[in-house]
Design an enzyme around this catalytic site. Structure first.
Site, PDB file in Angstrom:
ATOM      1  N   GLN A   7     -28.526  61.014 -11.558  1.00 24.64           N
ATOM      2  CA  GLN A   7     -29.154  60.413 -12.668  1.00 24.64           C
ATOM      3  C   GLN A   7     -30.496  60.599 -12.872  1.00 24.64           C
ATOM      4  O   GLN A   7     -30.960  60.689 -13.981  1.00 24.64           O
ATOM      5  CB  GLN A   7     -29.154  58.916 -12.112  1.00 24.64           C
ATOM      6  N   ASP A  14     -17.084  57.408 -18.301  1.00 24.58           N
ATOM      7  CA  ASP A  14     -17.303  57.919 -19.876  1.00 24.58           C
ATOM      8  C   ASP A  14     -16.231  58.714 -19.994  1.00 24.58           C
ATOM      9  O   ASP A  14     -15.632  59.496 -19.244  1.00 24.58           O
ATOM     10  CB  ASP A  14     -18.551  58.937 -19.797  1.00 24.58           C
ATOM     11  N   ALA A  38     -30.036  55.881 -18.451  1.00 27.19           N
ATOM     12  CA  ALA A  38     -30.803  54.983 -17.437  1.00 27.19           C
ATOM     13  C   ALA A  38     -31.946  55.523 -16.546  1.00 27.19           C
ATOM     14  O   ALA A  38     -31.475  56.670 -15.988  1.00 27.19           O
ATOM     15  CB  ALA A  38     -30.011  53.856 -16.911  1.00 27.19           C
ATOM     16  N   GLU A  47     -22.493  52.747 -27.335  1.00 20.20           N
ATOM     17  CA  GLU A  47     -21.892  54.176 -26.640  1.00 20.20           C
ATOM     18  C   GLU A  47     -20.258  53.998 -26.643  1.00 20.20           C
ATOM     19  O   GLU A  47     -19.651  53.015 -25.733  1.00 20.20           O
ATOM     20  CB  GLU A  47     -22.176  54.363 -25.321  1.00 20.20           C
ATOM     21  N   TRP A  75     -17.941  55.543 -25.722  1.00 24.91           N
ATOM     22  CA  TRP A  75     -17.236  56.117 -24.566  1.00 24.91           C
ATOM     23  C   TRP A  75     -17.443  55.511 -23.357  1.00 24.91           C
ATOM     24  O   TRP A  75     -16.962  55.798 -22.420  1.00 24.91           O
ATOM     25  CB  TRP A  75     -17.924  57.743 -24.602  1.00 24.91           C
ATOM     26  N   HIS A  76     -18.419  54.795 -23.131  1.00 21.34           N
ATOM     27  CA  HIS A  76     -18.885  54.078 -21.725  1.00 21.34           C
ATOM     28  C   HIS A  76     -18.258  52.783 -21.583  1.00 21.34           C
ATOM     29  O   HIS A  76     -18.317  51.909 -22.084  1.00 21.34           O
ATOM     30  CB  HIS A  76     -20.383  53.900 -21.783  1.00 21.34           C
TER      31      HIS A  76
END
Length: 190
Positions: free
Chosen positions: A73, A108, A94, A160, A162-163
């Site tokens: 991340q 995702d 994030a 988003e 896709w999330h």
């Protein structure tokens, strides 16, 4: 012990110490040969969603991403930061410790077309019509569209498509979808 499938992780709610120890991760591979870890029940639900979409809509969805370590991340955040600056990085990645991807409960998703998966936020956003087909079916498999359009002020994350976030409760997922609220708003009313 089971993970807390309704956990809220966002810029104000950090991943609790030891959360990942409650999560059973399975290693999976996508059609491009990329390998990911995903929480077990999340992956089973994804497979059912994938089969539904394939059978009834003639579309092929696949995983682009799921579980991320804190290190991964940090790398994602740094990539956006160095390329586009802080404001952009905070909208699309994030900070480490504050990402749903640390839970293994977030995925995702992309579309496989002509043997290729679409990557990258801008290209994925252009597939909005395809995503809307998938969005209609998320709740029945226990998924939420985690960062809906029009809720950016609350989620602090850009739309988003896709999330998807697994919460293991189709009834609650449906309630959230029907009310047109985001997960933060559900938590406030809880």
């Amino acid at each position: 012990s089971m993970p807390d499938y309704l956990i809220l992780i966002n810029s104000e709610n950090k991943l609790p110490e030891g959360f990942i120890d409650t999560v059973a991760l399975v290693e999976v591979e996508n059609p491009e040969g990329a390998r990911f870890y995903v929480e077990e029940k999340t992956y089973q639900a994804f497979l059912r969603l994938q089969a539904d979409i394939r059978e009834h809509d003639g579309l092929e969805i696949a995983l682009l991403n799921s579980y991320r370590t804190l290190e991964k991340q940090q790398a994602a955040f740094d990539h956006y930061f160095y390329k586009f600056g802080l404001a952009y990085a905070e909208k699309y990645a994030a900070r480490p410790g504050y990402s749903e991807h640390h839970t293994g409960l977030a995925i995702d998703v992309s579309f496989l077309r002509d043997g290729k998966l679409t990557h990258g936020a801008q290209d994925l956003l252009e597939l909005d019509d395809l995503f809307s087909v998938v969005h209609k079916k998320l709740a029945r498999y226990g998924f939420l569209l985690r960062y809906p359009r029009g809720k950016e002020e609350i989620t602090k994350i850009n739309y988003e498509p896709w999330h998807f976030r697994y919460i293991d409760d189709p009834a609650i997922a449906q309630e959230i979808a029907d009310q047109g609220i985001c997960f933060e708003e559900y938590w406030e009313k809880r």
